[in-house]
Design a protein around this motif. Structure first.
Motif: not given
Length: 256
Positions: A27-32, A144-149
């Motif tokens: 599941t986490l891999a699907n988010l990058g 990844t979209d790391i800075f997206n809250p």
């Protein structure tokens, strides 16, 4: 988009901790985020387990061997923050801490990047009697979209759910927690994405009453956020996932 109810349901169906961890990985891999580590920062008498770093992980083997050889557990700034705070935080924000990073801490974080542990998120989960769990989530690509809250909150919720399942599997007995009918109603509507004021209107009660019910829910579930309360309540069967599904109980993130 992550269908959170489906994630919870699949987690609850896991036959063992390894299966649950594998599902979390996917599941986490699907988010990058293709790297994740689960650690017991303190001894856990509730699970009869001693502290241990990376008891479940898919971090690079070379990095883990190097980390242990250097005894980095004792100087790791991520571990330090996990011990002192509860919740998610970005590794990239560590140099902004009050006293900044020491030389050996900076070296460790630089070497982690060289090992392709990028876009890191630290997860701190504090339980009863001082028990602390730490998780690290990272990306080998750094895209990844790391800075997206919202992304951070989603990662936190997924990791929190895994911890709930892992603890349930390992603990010999869990305290019986009960929510009143009104507390269940309040939390179910919140899980469906309704604000506290909207929940008050739906249930025909005051805003202050909703806040009081939420405070009681927090105390019973030993959590400090609405999101974690929802995660824990669904996992424990205190509120019904089907009702959340009917009211669009999803966690969403913007497409990359």
């Amino acid at each position: 988009m992550i269908h959170f109810v489906k994630f919870v349901t699949e987690m609850n169906r896991a036959e063992n901790a390894e299966d649950a961890f594998n599902y979390l990985e996917t599941t986490l891999a699907n988010l990058g985020f293709d790297r994740v580590v689960y650690s017991l920062i303190t001894d856990h008498p509730s699970m009869q387990l001693k502290r241990g770093h990376g008891i479940l992980r898919n971090y690079p083997d070379d990095w883990m061997k190097y980390y242990f050889a250097k005894n980095y557990f004792e100087v790791d700034p991520v571990i330090k923050v996990i011990k002192q705070t509860s919740g998610p935080f970005l590794w990239d924000k560590l140099p902004e801490l009050k006293n900044g990073l020491k030389k050996d801490e900076t070296l460790l974080m630089d070497e982690a990047k060289e090992a392709k542990l990028l876009d890191g998120i630290g997860i701190s989960l504090h339980g009863a009697c001082g028990e602390i769990v730490g998780m690290g989530v990272a990306s080998s690509s750094g895209r990844t979209d790391i800075f997206n809250p919202d992304m951070i909150s989603i990662v936190y919720a997924l990791c929190s759910q895994f911890h709930i399942i892992y603890r349930k599997m390992k603990e010999k007995s869990l305290p019986i927690i009960q929510l009143s009918q009104r507390e269940k109603e309040v939390l179910t509507w919140i899980a469906a994405g309704k604000s506290k004021s909207v929940v008050a209107d739906i249930l025909n009660i005051s805003d202050d009453s909703v806040k009081t019910y939420v405070s009681r829910i927090f105390a019973k579930l030993e959590v400090n956020s609405v999101q974690l309360a929802v995660v824990k309540a669904i996992a424990m069967g205190l509120i019904t996932p089907d009702l959340c599904h009917q009211n669009s109980c999803y966690l969403e993130t913007s497409p990359n």
